[in-house]
Design a protein around this motif. Sequence first.
Motif, PDB file in Angstrom:
ATOM      1  N   SER A  32     -37.341  34.331  13.134  1.00  0.00           N
ATOM      2  CA  SER A  32     -37.057  33.128  13.913  1.00  0.00           C
ATOM      3  C   SER A  32     -37.672  33.240  15.290  1.00  0.00           C
ATOM      4  CB  SER A  32     -35.540  32.962  14.057  1.00  0.00           C
ATOM      5  OG  SER A  32     -35.245  32.018  15.075  1.00  0.00           O
ATOM      6  N   GLU A  33     -38.084  32.087  15.826  1.00  0.00           N
ATOM      7  CA  GLU A  33     -38.573  32.063  17.199  1.00  0.00           C
ATOM      8  C   GLU A  33     -37.536  32.622  18.165  1.00  0.00           C
ATOM      9  OE1 GLU A  33     -40.211  28.326  18.629  1.00  0.00           O
ATOM     10  OE2 GLU A  33     -39.634  28.808  20.673  1.00  0.00           O
ATOM     11  N   GLU A  34     -36.277  32.463  17.818  1.00  0.00           N
ATOM     12  CA  GLU A  34     -35.214  32.834  18.746  1.00  0.00           C
ATOM     13  C   GLU A  34     -34.785  34.295  18.642  1.00  0.00           C
ATOM     14  OE1 GLU A  34     -34.640  30.694  20.999  1.00  0.00           O
ATOM     15  OE2 GLU A  34     -35.744  29.087  20.000  1.00  0.00           O
ATOM     16  N   ILE A  52     -38.864  30.647  10.634  1.00  0.00           N
ATOM     17  CA  ILE A  52     -38.442  29.333  11.158  1.00  0.00           C
ATOM     18  C   ILE A  52     -38.634  29.209  12.662  1.00  0.00           C
ATOM     19  CG2 ILE A  52     -36.690  28.508   9.516  1.00  0.00           C
ATOM     20  CD1 ILE A  52     -34.593  29.989  11.244  1.00  0.00           C
ATOM     21  N   ASP A  53     -38.998  28.004  13.046  1.00  0.00           N
ATOM     22  CA  ASP A  53     -38.782  27.581  14.423  1.00  0.00           C
ATOM     23  C   ASP A  53     -37.617  26.607  14.323  1.00  0.00           C
ATOM     24  OD1 ASP A  53     -38.658  26.554  16.912  1.00  0.00           O
ATOM     25  OD2 ASP A  53     -40.783  26.079  17.105  1.00  0.00           O
ATOM     26  N   PRO A  54     -36.411  27.057  14.662  1.00  0.00           N
ATOM     27  CA  PRO A  54     -35.226  26.234  14.374  1.00  0.00           C
ATOM     28  C   PRO A  54     -35.240  24.895  15.103  1.00  0.00           C
ATOM     29  CG  PRO A  54     -34.604  28.466  15.045  1.00  0.00           C
ATOM     30  CD  PRO A  54     -36.072  28.338  15.293  1.00  0.00           C
ATOM     31  N   LEU A  55     -35.736  24.892  16.347  1.00  0.00           N
ATOM     32  CA  LEU A  55     -35.774  23.633  17.104  1.00  0.00           C
ATOM     33  C   LEU A  55     -37.039  23.612  17.945  1.00  0.00           C
ATOM     34  CD1 LEU A  55     -33.797  21.328  17.015  1.00  0.00           C
ATOM     35  CD2 LEU A  55     -32.862  22.105  19.177  1.00  0.00           C
ATOM     36  N   ASP A  56     -38.047  22.945  17.407  1.00  0.00           N
ATOM     37  CA  ASP A  56     -39.340  22.923  18.087  1.00  0.00           C
ATOM     38  C   ASP A  56     -39.412  21.744  19.062  1.00  0.00           C
ATOM     39  OD1 ASP A  56     -42.150  23.754  18.342  1.00  0.00           O
ATOM     40  OD2 ASP A  56     -42.497  21.734  17.600  1.00  0.00           O
ATOM     41  N   GLY A  57     -39.978  22.021  20.226  1.00  0.00           N
ATOM     42  CA  GLY A  57     -40.103  20.951  21.234  1.00  0.00           C
ATOM     43  C   GLY A  57     -38.776  20.643  21.893  1.00  0.00           C
ATOM     44  N   SER A  58     -37.910  21.656  21.953  1.00  0.00           N
ATOM     45  CA  SER A  58     -36.524  21.386  22.381  1.00  0.00           C
ATOM     46  C   SER A  58     -36.425  20.926  23.832  1.00  0.00           C
ATOM     47  CB  SER A  58     -35.629  22.599  22.126  1.00  0.00           C
ATOM     48  OG  SER A  58     -36.198  23.742  22.693  1.00  0.00           O
ATOM     49  N   LEU A  68     -48.997  28.324  20.709  1.00  0.00           N
ATOM     50  CA  LEU A  68     -48.208  28.120  19.495  1.00  0.00           C
ATOM     51  C   LEU A  68     -48.221  29.364  18.604  1.00  0.00           C
ATOM     52  CD1 LEU A  68     -49.186  24.411  18.990  1.00  0.00           C
ATOM     53  CD2 LEU A  68     -47.097  25.369  19.990  1.00  0.00           C
ATOM     54  N   ARG A  69     -47.123  29.554  17.911  1.00  0.00           N
ATOM     55  CA  ARG A  69     -46.909  30.795  17.165  1.00  0.00           C
ATOM     56  C   ARG A  69     -47.368  30.648  15.714  1.00  0.00           C
ATOM     57  NH1 ARG A  69     -42.955  30.640  21.314  1.00  0.00           N
ATOM     58  NH2 ARG A  69     -43.081  28.477  20.651  1.00  0.00           N
ATOM     59  N   LEU A  70     -48.147  31.659  15.301  1.00  0.00           N
ATOM     60  CA  LEU A  70     -48.728  31.645  13.956  1.00  0.00           C
ATOM     61  C   LEU A  70     -47.665  31.596  12.869  1.00  0.00           C
ATOM     62  CD1 LEU A  70     -51.191  32.033  12.041  1.00  0.00           C
ATOM     63  CD2 LEU A  70     -50.847  34.503  12.292  1.00  0.00           C
ATOM     64  N   TYR A 122     -44.376  30.870  12.584  1.00  0.00           N
ATOM     65  CA  TYR A 122     -43.342  29.857  12.307  1.00  0.00           C
ATOM     66  C   TYR A 122     -43.670  28.485  12.901  1.00  0.00           C
ATOM     67  CZ  TYR A 122     -41.980  32.373  16.521  1.00  0.00           C
ATOM     68  OH  TYR A 122     -42.002  33.019  17.718  1.00  0.00           O
ATOM     69  N   GLU A 123     -44.902  28.311  13.369  1.00  0.00           N
ATOM     70  CA  GLU A 123     -45.325  26.967  13.770  1.00  0.00           C
ATOM     71  C   GLU A 123     -46.621  26.603  13.046  1.00  0.00           C
ATOM     72  OE1 GLU A 123     -43.341  26.537  18.196  1.00  0.00           O
ATOM     73  OE2 GLU A 123     -45.232  27.597  18.090  1.00  0.00           O
ATOM     74  N   CYS A 124     -47.661  27.407  13.294  1.00  0.00           N
ATOM     75  CA  CYS A 124     -49.003  27.026  12.814  1.00  0.00           C
ATOM     76  C   CYS A 124     -49.157  27.163  11.303  1.00  0.00           C
ATOM     77  CB  CYS A 124     -50.063  27.856  13.534  1.00  0.00           C
ATOM     78  SG  CYS A 124     -49.921  27.751  15.325  1.00  0.00           S
TER      79      CYS A 124
HETATM   80 MG    MG Z   1     -41.737  25.726  18.650  1.00  0.00          MG
END
Ligand code: MG
Length: 344
Positions: free
Chosen positions: A113-115, A133-139, A288-290, A292-294
């Motif tokens: 997770s990103e977090e 996962i990115d649980p909440l992107d653009g938060s 941006l992260r490979l 869990y985003e890209c």
């Molecule tokens: Mg994100």
Amino acid sequence: MLVRTSMNTKEAIIKNNIEKHAAPIGTTLDRFIAQKQGEFSYATGELSQLLRDIALAAKIINREVNRAGLTGIEGSIGEENVQGENQLMLDVVADTRFHRALIKGGQTCGIVSEERENLTLTGNSHAKYLVAIDPLDGSSNLGINISIGSIFSIYRRKTSTNEVPTLEDVMQKGSEQVAAGYVLYGSSTMLVYSTGYDVHGFTLEPSLGEFILSHPSMKIPEEGTIFSVNEGGYYDFSEGIREYIDHCKKQRFKARYTGALVADFHRNLMKGGIFMYPATASHPNGKLRLMYECNALSFLIERAGGIATNGKRRVLDIEPTDLHQRIPFFIGSPKMVNELLSRA
Ligand code: MG
Ligand code: AHM
């Protein structure tokens, strides 16, 4: 004569009302997943269950996002996450919701997770899948009521089941994903995913609490007229990228950028366009992260007919070296991305 007309009208209204209220609701996500299970080469129902677990987490997060202005959960927790970024309470809540749904669902042996700094072992060592996962992107859009999203990638483990999963199980190239998708908490809430065939979009029917198939077999237009980039970094971008942005302006393309990757990606997927997050002075490897985003969005765009690149190579071919690795990211309509690549 007059009386007969009014009776006919009444009957017609009743018939119309019944038809309207008894109309089919469409295909629910659960039913769709069950129907499509056979398309997946290891069809045992486990991946289907995992997708349902993700949908459940998405619905709960959707509830929290929708009422965030009332519950006081929009704010910062006053700490930074592993990326050195300001963490919001809802980032942590979304992360917890995903972890709980995936752990209790039983089909996931490890989660990135990103977090969280490290791979989380779920204790489900028998399970075949790992999720990034990115649980909440653009938060950061949360407090201003603009769209945000969640992103997920699913991998099949390399080690045998019942062993403790290792980093090798999750640090796979994006091309190894068995499924990926995102949830967009926008003017409506949508879940978009692919198991490697077509890309399908489902809209949440809030009164039923069900995702209903609304966008089957999504395809990105080959050419578009939208470019999405944080132009504040223009003078940090390489000459080729600057040239391409100038080209978009000379063509009078539309500049659209929300600051939430999922929202920008979704719009460009629907309408045709290109999203760019190049290297900048503050983010020399891109932001941006490979993992869990890209990767997830690249998996989807290729199946929808588009291209995703870091400017040098296909994103899905990049060997990950770090769970939180960043890359420059360019994704969208094939003609636009190729035009960019001819200058980059
Ligand atoms: Mg994100
Ligand atoms: P986050 O995962 O911490 O929310 O960061 C990722 C977000 C993306 O959604 C968006 O495309 C980008 O960061 C926006 O960054 P910037 O504000 O630098 O334009």
